[in-house]
Write a protein that holds these residues in place. Structure first.
Motif, PDB file in Angstrom:
ATOM      1  N   VAL A 129       0.648  -1.061   0.050  1.00  0.00           N
ATOM      2  CA  VAL A 129       0.200  -0.105  -0.091  1.00  0.00           C
ATOM      3  C   VAL A 129       0.941   1.031  -0.132  1.00  0.00           C
ATOM      4  O   VAL A 129       2.039   1.338   0.591  1.00  0.00           O
ATOM      5  CB  VAL A 129      -0.938   0.021   1.141  1.00  0.00           C
ATOM      6  CG1 VAL A 129      -1.788   1.236   1.190  1.00  0.00           C
ATOM      7  CG2 VAL A 129      -2.033  -0.973   0.979  1.00  0.00           C
ATOM      8  N   GLY A 130       0.468   2.223  -0.673  1.00  0.00           N
ATOM      9  CA  GLY A 130       1.240   3.332  -0.958  1.00  0.00           C
ATOM     10  C   GLY A 130       2.619   3.305  -1.801  1.00  0.00           C
ATOM     11  O   GLY A 130       3.199   4.399  -2.386  1.00  0.00           O
ATOM     12  N   SER A 166       4.325   2.050  -5.846  1.00  0.00           N
ATOM     13  CA  SER A 166       4.081   2.737  -6.990  1.00  0.00           C
ATOM     14  C   SER A 166       4.462   1.527  -8.057  1.00  0.00           C
ATOM     15  O   SER A 166       5.401   0.791  -7.787  1.00  0.00           O
ATOM     16  CB  SER A 166       4.952   3.814  -7.340  1.00  0.00           C
ATOM     17  OG  SER A 166       4.629   4.920  -6.718  1.00  0.00           O
ATOM     18  N   ARG A 176      -3.921  10.076  -9.070  1.00  0.00           N
ATOM     19  CA  ARG A 176      -2.728   9.037  -8.725  1.00  0.00           C
ATOM     20  C   ARG A 176      -2.099   8.105  -9.768  1.00  0.00           C
ATOM     21  O   ARG A 176      -1.053   7.766  -9.974  1.00  0.00           O
ATOM     22  CB  ARG A 176      -3.420   7.827  -7.857  1.00  0.00           C
ATOM     23  CG  ARG A 176      -3.991   8.484  -6.504  1.00  0.00           C
ATOM     24  CD  ARG A 176      -4.504   7.325  -5.401  1.00  0.00           C
ATOM     25  NE  ARG A 176      -5.458   6.484  -6.393  1.00  0.00           N
ATOM     26  CZ  ARG A 176      -5.572   5.180  -6.255  1.00  0.00           C
ATOM     27  NH1 ARG A 176      -4.499   4.571  -6.153  1.00  0.00           N
ATOM     28  NH2 ARG A 176      -6.575   4.487  -6.687  1.00  0.00           N
ATOM     29  N   LYS A 206       0.537   5.728  -8.884  1.00  0.00           N
ATOM     30  CA  LYS A 206       1.303   5.989  -7.571  1.00  0.00           C
ATOM     31  C   LYS A 206       0.306   5.721  -6.258  1.00  0.00           C
ATOM     32  O   LYS A 206      -0.859   5.623  -6.701  1.00  0.00           O
ATOM     33  CB  LYS A 206       1.663   7.418  -7.630  1.00  0.00           C
ATOM     34  CG  LYS A 206       2.795   7.456  -8.537  1.00  0.00           C
ATOM     35  CD  LYS A 206       3.292   9.097  -8.630  1.00  0.00           C
ATOM     36  CE  LYS A 206       4.320   9.349  -9.627  1.00  0.00           C
ATOM     37  NZ  LYS A 206       4.912  10.660  -9.690  1.00  0.00           N
ATOM     38  N   SER A 207       0.880   5.597  -5.056  1.00  0.00           N
ATOM     39  CA  SER A 207      -0.227   5.864  -3.831  1.00  0.00           C
ATOM     40  C   SER A 207      -1.244   4.569  -4.098  1.00  0.00           C
ATOM     41  O   SER A 207      -2.302   4.853  -3.921  1.00  0.00           O
ATOM     42  CB  SER A 207      -1.017   7.112  -3.818  1.00  0.00           C
ATOM     43  OG  SER A 207       0.085   8.208  -3.638  1.00  0.00           O
ATOM     44  N   LYS A 265      -3.605   1.479  -3.480  1.00  0.00           N
ATOM     45  CA  LYS A 265      -4.435   1.149  -2.661  1.00  0.00           C
ATOM     46  C   LYS A 265      -4.865  -0.586  -2.822  1.00  0.00           C
ATOM     47  O   LYS A 265      -4.687  -0.965  -4.059  1.00  0.00           O
ATOM     48  CB  LYS A 265      -5.770   1.956  -2.607  1.00  0.00           C
ATOM     49  CG  LYS A 265      -5.411   3.455  -2.733  1.00  0.00           C
ATOM     50  CD  LYS A 265      -6.953   3.998  -2.580  1.00  0.00           C
ATOM     51  CE  LYS A 265      -6.497   5.611  -2.685  1.00  0.00           C
ATOM     52  NZ  LYS A 265      -7.782   6.278  -2.680  1.00  0.00           N
ATOM     53  N   ASP A 321      -6.910  -1.158  -5.831  1.00  0.00           N
ATOM     54  CA  ASP A 321      -6.353  -1.209  -7.279  1.00  0.00           C
ATOM     55  C   ASP A 321      -5.930  -2.539  -7.362  1.00  0.00           C
ATOM     56  O   ASP A 321      -5.481  -2.807  -8.822  1.00  0.00           O
ATOM     57  CB  ASP A 321      -5.276  -0.270  -7.315  1.00  0.00           C
ATOM     58  CG  ASP A 321      -5.388   1.186  -6.887  1.00  0.00           C
ATOM     59  OD1 ASP A 321      -4.805   1.890  -6.133  1.00  0.00           O
ATOM     60  OD2 ASP A 321      -6.339   1.738  -7.394  1.00  0.00           O
ATOM     61  N   SER A 378      -1.656  -4.840   2.055  1.00  0.00           N
ATOM     62  CA  SER A 378      -1.133  -4.080   3.236  1.00  0.00           C
ATOM     63  C   SER A 378      -0.223  -4.895   4.136  1.00  0.00           C
ATOM     64  O   SER A 378       0.066  -5.478   4.176  1.00  0.00           O
ATOM     65  CB  SER A 378      -2.553  -3.812   4.101  1.00  0.00           C
ATOM     66  OG  SER A 378      -3.233  -4.768   4.282  1.00  0.00           O
TER      67      SER A 378
END
Length: 125
Positions: free
Chosen positions: A14-15, A17, A67, A84-85, A87, A90, A125
Motif C-alpha cells: 500500500v502506498g 508505485s 494517482r 502511484k499511492s 491502494k 487497485d 497492506s
C-alpha cells in the motif's frame, strides 16, 4: 498478427508505485486511441484511463484520478500507466486497449477493438 502486450505488473505494498507498459506489435498504433481497463476478482471490468491519438486529451476514472497517469511513446509503439499511492482496491488484472476509430474520444464508455492479455497488479497492506 496485431497484438498488445502488457508488462510491469507485480506485487506492491500500500502506498507503493508501479508503471505498466503496453507495447503494440504488428502495426503502428501511433494514430490510435489507447487506454487501460482493469478487472478485480468477482467484479466487472472497469475503465481506468485513456488517451486520444495525439495525447492532447486524457481521461481517468474518478477512483484513480490524481494517482495514475497515462502516457504514450509513439517511437516505441507503447502506452504506459504510471500508478502511484496504490491502494488494496487497485488490485486487479490490468488490460491495455487500442482502437483506430473515434481517435479523439477518451470517454469511459467508448469501445475498443484491440485488447491485451492483461497483467496482474496486487496491492497488499
Amino acid at each position: 498478427q496485431v497484438q498488445l502486450a502488457e508488462s510491469g505488473g507485480g506485487s506492491v505494498q500500500v502506498g507503493g508505485s508501479l508503471t505498466l507498459s503496453c507495447e503494440g506489435s504488428g502495426r503502428s498504433f501511433s494514430d490510435y486511441a489507447m487506454g487501460w481497463f482493469r478487472q478485480a476478482p468477482g467484479k466487472n471490468r472497469e475503465f481506468v484511463a485513456a488517451t486520444n491519438w495525439n495525447s492532447a486529451t486524457t481521461h481517468y476514472a474518478d477512483s484513480v484520478k490524481g494517482r495514475f497517469t497515462v502516457s504514450r511513446d509513439k517511437t516505441k509503439n507503447t502506452v504506459y500507466l504510471e500508478m502511484k499511492s496504490l491502494k488494496p482496491e487497485d488490485t486487479a488484472v490490468y488490460y491495455c486497449v487500442a482502437d483506430s476509430r473515434s481517435v479523439y474520444t477518451t470517454a469511459p464508455n467508448r469501445k475498443y477493438y484491440y485488447w491485451g492479455q492483461g497483467t496482474q497488479v496486487t496491492v497488499s497492506s
